[in-house]
Write an enzyme that holds these catalytic residues in place. Structure first.
Site, short mmCIF file in Angstrom:
data_model
loop_
_atom_site.label_atom_id
_atom_site.label_comp_id
_atom_site.label_asym_id
_atom_site.label_seq_id
_atom_site.Cartn_x
_atom_site.Cartn_y
_atom_site.Cartn_z
CE LYS A 42 -5.85 2.43 -2.74
NZ LYS A 42 -4.68 2.00 -3.51
CD GLN B 132 -2.81 3.68 -6.17
OE1 GLN B 132 -3.07 3.69 -4.98
NE2 GLN B 132 -3.47 2.91 -7.02
CG ASP C 142 -1.24 -2.00 -1.22
OD1 ASP C 142 -2.42 -2.10 -0.80
OD2 ASP C 142 -0.88 -1.16 -2.06
#
Ligand code: NAP
Length: 288
Positions: free
Chosen positions: A52, A96, A119
């Site tokens: 990422k 994460q 997200d």
């Protein structure tokens, strides 16, 4: 039969994002900035986070990684998120997953400012999607929708069967594709481990999307002739013929279904690259 090339489609999207970031900079705005929170030492998470960061930096999106030990107190993590929520330098915040077991995932995700939730995993953004008012959509479902659009697959009216109901893939996908929106309006069946006679559902799918985390779970007998198969699975399978001692397998037995379906995504090189591209799109969106 056509293999859907997620790598190629994602590269084009990433190039386009890079141009938009350049335009932003030329117009006098600062670069979009993403804060990434990584807790503990999980090999897979380290790999995903590096990918990422690498892709963000390639297109001119700044990143800052905040690392915490695996035994960190919940209040330390939520404190950092609260600080980032109102910090004007950060447009997006990503935690994460998975988190160490002592941390309450839902409570931590729900601290994120929904306007910076790139997200799309906060309860608020999950609810907006379910209510047909999407704001931030999780990257993997968004990437799957984009793959189908770019492959000129009409979604409206199709019967989409999804195997797996996780909050990051299956459940938001079912909302995304059943919503009354362009490139949606499908009839969706959402299957899970308690579904009876799974094969009766998968065999009726015009588009079958599989996200169960079980290598090569779907075989030729479970798919409809001429259907489209999207394989979300990323599984490590022991393989001593490979230098690394393992290979990456999807949730679909590619060789078994290949001659029966009309389109299929490979693993790797299908959904995976799209997930990162869509994260970048969400970061860009959060900065505008
Ligand atoms: P997860 O949280 O473990 O959820 C798995 C889902 O599959 C659950 O809903 C489970 O049902 C269902 N399931 C398990 N066995 C089943 C069976 N025999 N029949 C029907 N449903 C079954 O997994 P996830 O996070 O969604 O990930 C799924 C896979 O996608 C993994 O391989 C993961 O690595 C991969 N993934 C890939 C990407 C990408 O970018 N390509 C992104 C995310 C995940 P229950 O709810 O009843 O337990």
């Amino acid at each position: 039969m056509k293999i859907i090339d997620g790598k190629n489609i994602s590269n084009k999207i990433i190039e386009n994002i890079q141009k938009k970031v350049e335009l932003k900079l030329k117009s006098g705005f600062r670069a979009p900035k993403l804060a990434i929170i990584l807790i503990g030492e999980n090999y897979a998470s380290e790999t995903y986070v590096s990918a990422k960061i690498r892709t963000c930096e390639k297109v001119g999106i700044s990143t800052q990684l905040f690392r915490f030990d695996s035994n960190v107190k919940s209040s330390e993590v939520t404190g950092k998120i609260e600080e980032l929520n109102y910090h004007p330098d950060y447009d997006g915040i990503l935690v994460q997953l998975p988190l160490p077991s002592h941390l309450h995932q839902r409570e931590i995700l729900d601290i994120i400012n929904p306007l910076k939730d790139v997200d799309g995993l906060t309860s608020l953004n999950t609810g907006f999607l379910a209510l047909n008012r999407p704001k931030f959509i999780p990257a993997t479902p968004l990437g799957i929708q984009k793959l189908l659009i770019e492959s000129k697959v009409g979604i409206e009216g199709k019967h989409i069967v999804i195997c797996g109901r996780s909050n990051i893939v299956g459940r938001p996908l079912s909302n995304l594709f059943s919503n009354d929106q362009v490139h949606s309006n499908a009839t969706v069946t959402l299957c899970h481990s308690k579904t009876n006679n799974l094969i009766n559902h998968t065999k009726n799918a015009d588009i079958l999307i599989v996200a169960v985390g079980n290598p090569e779970f779907i075989n030729e007998s479970m798919v409809k002739e001429g259907s489209i198969v999207i394989d979300v699975g990323i599984n490590r399978v022991k393989d001593f013929s490979n230098k690394k001692g393992y290979r990456i397998a999807g949730d679909v037995n590619f060789d078994s279904v290949i001659n029966k379906v009309s389109m299929i995504t490979p693993v790797p090189g299908g959904v995976g690259p799209m997930t990162i591209a869509m994260l970048l799109e969400n970061v860009l969106k959060s900065s505008s």
